[in-house]
Design a protein around this motif. Structure first.
Motif, PDB file in Angstrom:
ATOM      1  N   VAL A  82       0.840  -1.205   0.000  1.00 48.71           N
ATOM      2  CA  VAL A  82       0.000   0.000   0.000  1.00 48.71           C
ATOM      3  C   VAL A  82       0.873   1.251   0.000  1.00 48.71           C
ATOM      4  O   VAL A  82       0.608   2.209  -0.740  1.00 48.71           O
ATOM      5  CB  VAL A  82      -0.964  -0.004   1.202  1.00 48.71           C
ATOM      6  CG1 VAL A  82      -1.644   1.363   1.351  1.00 48.71           C
ATOM      7  CG2 VAL A  82      -2.028  -1.081   1.035  1.00 48.71           C
ATOM      8  N   GLU A  83       1.934   1.268   0.807  1.00 46.12           N
ATOM      9  CA  GLU A  83       2.834   2.421   0.811  1.00 46.12           C
ATOM     10  C   GLU A  83       3.423   2.658  -0.583  1.00 46.12           C
ATOM     11  O   GLU A  83       3.465   3.803  -1.065  1.00 46.12           O
ATOM     12  CB  GLU A  83       3.971   2.196   1.808  1.00 46.12           C
ATOM     13  CG  GLU A  83       3.574   2.338   3.260  1.00 46.12           C
ATOM     14  CD  GLU A  83       4.757   2.366   4.191  1.00 46.12           C
ATOM     15  OE1 GLU A  83       4.617   2.932   5.282  1.00 46.12           O
ATOM     16  OE2 GLU A  83       5.819   1.820   3.835  1.00 46.12           O
ATOM     17  N   ASP A  95       7.282  10.337   3.504  1.00 44.91           N
ATOM     18  CA  ASP A  95       6.998  10.587   4.918  1.00 44.91           C
ATOM     19  C   ASP A  95       5.496  10.652   5.202  1.00 44.91           C
ATOM     20  O   ASP A  95       5.087  10.750   6.357  1.00 44.91           O
ATOM     21  CB  ASP A  95       7.654  11.890   5.378  1.00 44.91           C
ATOM     22  CG  ASP A  95       7.168  13.098   4.591  1.00 44.91           C
ATOM     23  OD1 ASP A  95       7.548  13.199   3.410  1.00 44.91           O
ATOM     24  OD2 ASP A  95       6.399  13.906   5.135  1.00 44.91           O
ATOM     25  N   GLU A  96       4.656  10.563   4.160  1.00 46.40           N
ATOM     26  CA  GLU A  96       3.209  10.677   4.327  1.00 46.40           C
ATOM     27  C   GLU A  96       2.478   9.337   4.324  1.00 46.40           C
ATOM     28  O   GLU A  96       1.320   9.270   4.726  1.00 46.40           O
ATOM     29  CB  GLU A  96       2.609  11.527   3.193  1.00 46.40           C
ATOM     30  CG  GLU A  96       3.064  12.964   3.160  1.00 46.40           C
ATOM     31  CD  GLU A  96       2.511  13.705   1.949  1.00 46.40           C
ATOM     32  OE1 GLU A  96       2.164  14.883   2.101  1.00 46.40           O
ATOM     33  OE2 GLU A  96       2.427  13.095   0.847  1.00 46.40           O
ATOM     34  N   VAL A  97       3.132   8.283   3.854  1.00 47.61           N
ATOM     35  CA  VAL A  97       2.386   7.069   3.529  1.00 47.61           C
ATOM     36  C   VAL A  97       2.132   6.135   4.708  1.00 47.61           C
ATOM     37  O   VAL A  97       1.201   5.332   4.668  1.00 47.61           O
ATOM     38  CB  VAL A  97       3.094   6.271   2.404  1.00 47.61           C
ATOM     39  CG1 VAL A  97       3.051   7.037   1.110  1.00 47.61           C
ATOM     40  CG2 VAL A  97       4.529   5.934   2.783  1.00 47.61           C
ATOM     41  N   HIS A  98       2.927   6.232   5.764  1.00 46.58           N
ATOM     42  CA  HIS A  98       2.816   5.240   6.834  1.00 46.58           C
ATOM     43  C   HIS A  98       1.434   5.237   7.478  1.00 46.58           C
ATOM     44  O   HIS A  98       0.802   4.174   7.611  1.00 46.58           O
ATOM     45  CB  HIS A  98       3.884   5.481   7.896  1.00 46.58           C
ATOM     46  CG  HIS A  98       3.804   4.527   9.053  1.00 46.58           C
ATOM     47  ND1 HIS A  98       4.228   3.220   8.980  1.00 46.58           N
ATOM     48  CD2 HIS A  98       3.296   4.680  10.307  1.00 46.58           C
ATOM     49  CE1 HIS A  98       4.011   2.617  10.129  1.00 46.58           C
ATOM     50  NE2 HIS A  98       3.443   3.478  10.954  1.00 46.58           N
ATOM     51  N   ASP A  99       0.957   6.406   7.886  1.00 43.73           N
ATOM     52  CA  ASP A  99      -0.334   6.469   8.580  1.00 43.73           C
ATOM     53  C   ASP A  99      -1.483   6.042   7.675  1.00 43.73           C
ATOM     54  O   ASP A  99      -2.429   5.386   8.127  1.00 43.73           O
ATOM     55  CB  ASP A  99      -0.574   7.876   9.118  1.00 43.73           C
ATOM     56  CG  ASP A  99       0.347   8.214  10.289  1.00 43.73           C
ATOM     57  OD1 ASP A  99       0.930   7.275  10.874  1.00 43.73           O
ATOM     58  OD2 ASP A  99       0.493   9.410  10.615  1.00 43.73           O
ATOM     59  N   GLU A 100      -1.417   6.413   6.392  1.00 41.83           N
ATOM     60  CA  GLU A 100      -2.445   5.990   5.447  1.00 41.83           C
ATOM     61  C   GLU A 100      -2.445   4.467   5.310  1.00 41.83           C
ATOM     62  O   GLU A 100      -3.499   3.827   5.300  1.00 41.83           O
ATOM     63  CB  GLU A 100      -2.207   6.630   4.076  1.00 41.83           C
ATOM     64  CG  GLU A 100      -2.352   8.138   4.024  1.00 41.83           C
ATOM     65  CD  GLU A 100      -3.794   8.588   3.894  1.00 41.83           C
ATOM     66  OE1 GLU A 100      -4.711   7.763   4.113  1.00 41.83           O
ATOM     67  OE2 GLU A 100      -4.009   9.763   3.568  1.00 41.83           O
ATOM     68  N   ALA A 101      -1.252   3.897   5.206  1.00 46.34           N
ATOM     69  CA  ALA A 101      -1.146   2.442   5.044  1.00 46.34           C
ATOM     70  C   ALA A 101      -1.629   1.701   6.283  1.00 46.34           C
ATOM     71  O   ALA A 101      -2.168   0.601   6.180  1.00 46.34           O
ATOM     72  CB  ALA A 101       0.294   2.051   4.709  1.00 46.34           C
ATOM     73  N   GLU A 102      -1.442   2.296   7.468  1.00 47.90           N
ATOM     74  CA  GLU A 102      -1.918   1.677   8.705  1.00 47.90           C
ATOM     75  C   GLU A 102      -3.430   1.448   8.646  1.00 47.90           C
ATOM     76  O   GLU A 102      -3.936   0.455   9.168  1.00 47.90           O
ATOM     77  CB  GLU A 102      -1.576   2.563   9.908  1.00 47.90           C
ATOM     78  CG  GLU A 102      -0.135   2.497  10.348  1.00 47.90           C
ATOM     79  CD  GLU A 102       0.216   1.178  11.012  1.00 47.90           C
ATOM     80  OE1 GLU A 102      -0.485   0.773  11.954  1.00 47.90           O
ATOM     81  OE2 GLU A 102       1.185   0.537  10.568  1.00 47.90           O
TER      82      GLU A 102
END
Length: 211
Positions: A82-83, A95-102
């Motif tokens: 997903v990231e 630096d933006e993708v981690h929370d979205e992927a969670e």
């Protein structure tokens, strides 16, 4: 949070802990990483052990069983695909993708995940350089060294930049260092393509090179 999601988050955290170093995670470290009370973590670890997902003795470190590692690898595969998808297809910065992927790792179907992997060409690494397990849970690994532990004169390729601290990740990117760059470590810092870089404080503990 559902019980299944909570289990996956525990297993994923245990798996992460030994990806880039060898010391197994302790209950106190697990509690600190998850931001939970030690008593809650102790209770959950006992449940995971009863389900055959971890091995653990009181106050000792925690290890994944083969079943636990397989389940953790499946969750991490979803997260990192997903990231990669968000960066390549939607222009997210790394630096933006981690929370979205969670969020999305628990929401997308297996069918959609397979389509995402196919569209991306079944990548082996995510934007931060972390290995993406294949469908069987296997990963590609090469010998590595933490930048802060590399000796002056060491030459290596940047394998991974930790995504734990988004602000540090942005600062490292702004310095000009990226996954895949060739680095020569000097007594004063690092050279990339023989050009000196000014890295932010903390980069030595957040960047991994080929050994």
């Amino acid at each position: 949070m559902s019980a299944s999601v909570a289990i996956d988050d525990y297993l994923k955290t245990i798996y992460h802990h030994t990806e880039w170093q060898d010391e197994r995670i302790t209950p106190s470290q697990l509690a600190a990483t998850l931001g939970l009370a030690p008593s809650s973590v102790t209770e959950m670890v006992q449940k995971l052990a009863a389900q055959g997902l971890v091995t653990h003795r009181p106050y000792g470190p925690i290890s994944l069983t083969p079943a636990g590692e397989h389940r953790a690898a499946a969750t991490i595969r979803r997260h990192r695909l997903v990231e990669t998808w968000l960066v390549r297809e939607f222009g997210y910065s790394w630096d933006e993708v981690h929370d979205e992927a969670e969020i999305l790792e628990h929401a997308i179907s297996d069918r959609l995940l397979a389509r995402i992997a196919e569209r991306l060409g079944n990548p082996a690494f995510d934007p931060h350089g972390d290995a993406i397990p294949d469908a069987a849970g296997h990963v590609q690994r090469v010998p590595f060294v933490l930048l802060g532990a590399a000796s002056p004169g060491h030459v290596g390729t940047v394998l991974r930049v930790s995504d734990r601290d988004p602000a540090l990740l942005r600062d490292i990117e702004e310095s000009g260092l990226d996954v895949g760059a060739t680095v020569r470590v000097t007594a004063d810092g690092v050279l990339v393509y023989e050009q000196p870089l000014t890295l932010p404080a903390g980069a030595g503990e957040a960047v991994w090179l080929t050994a």
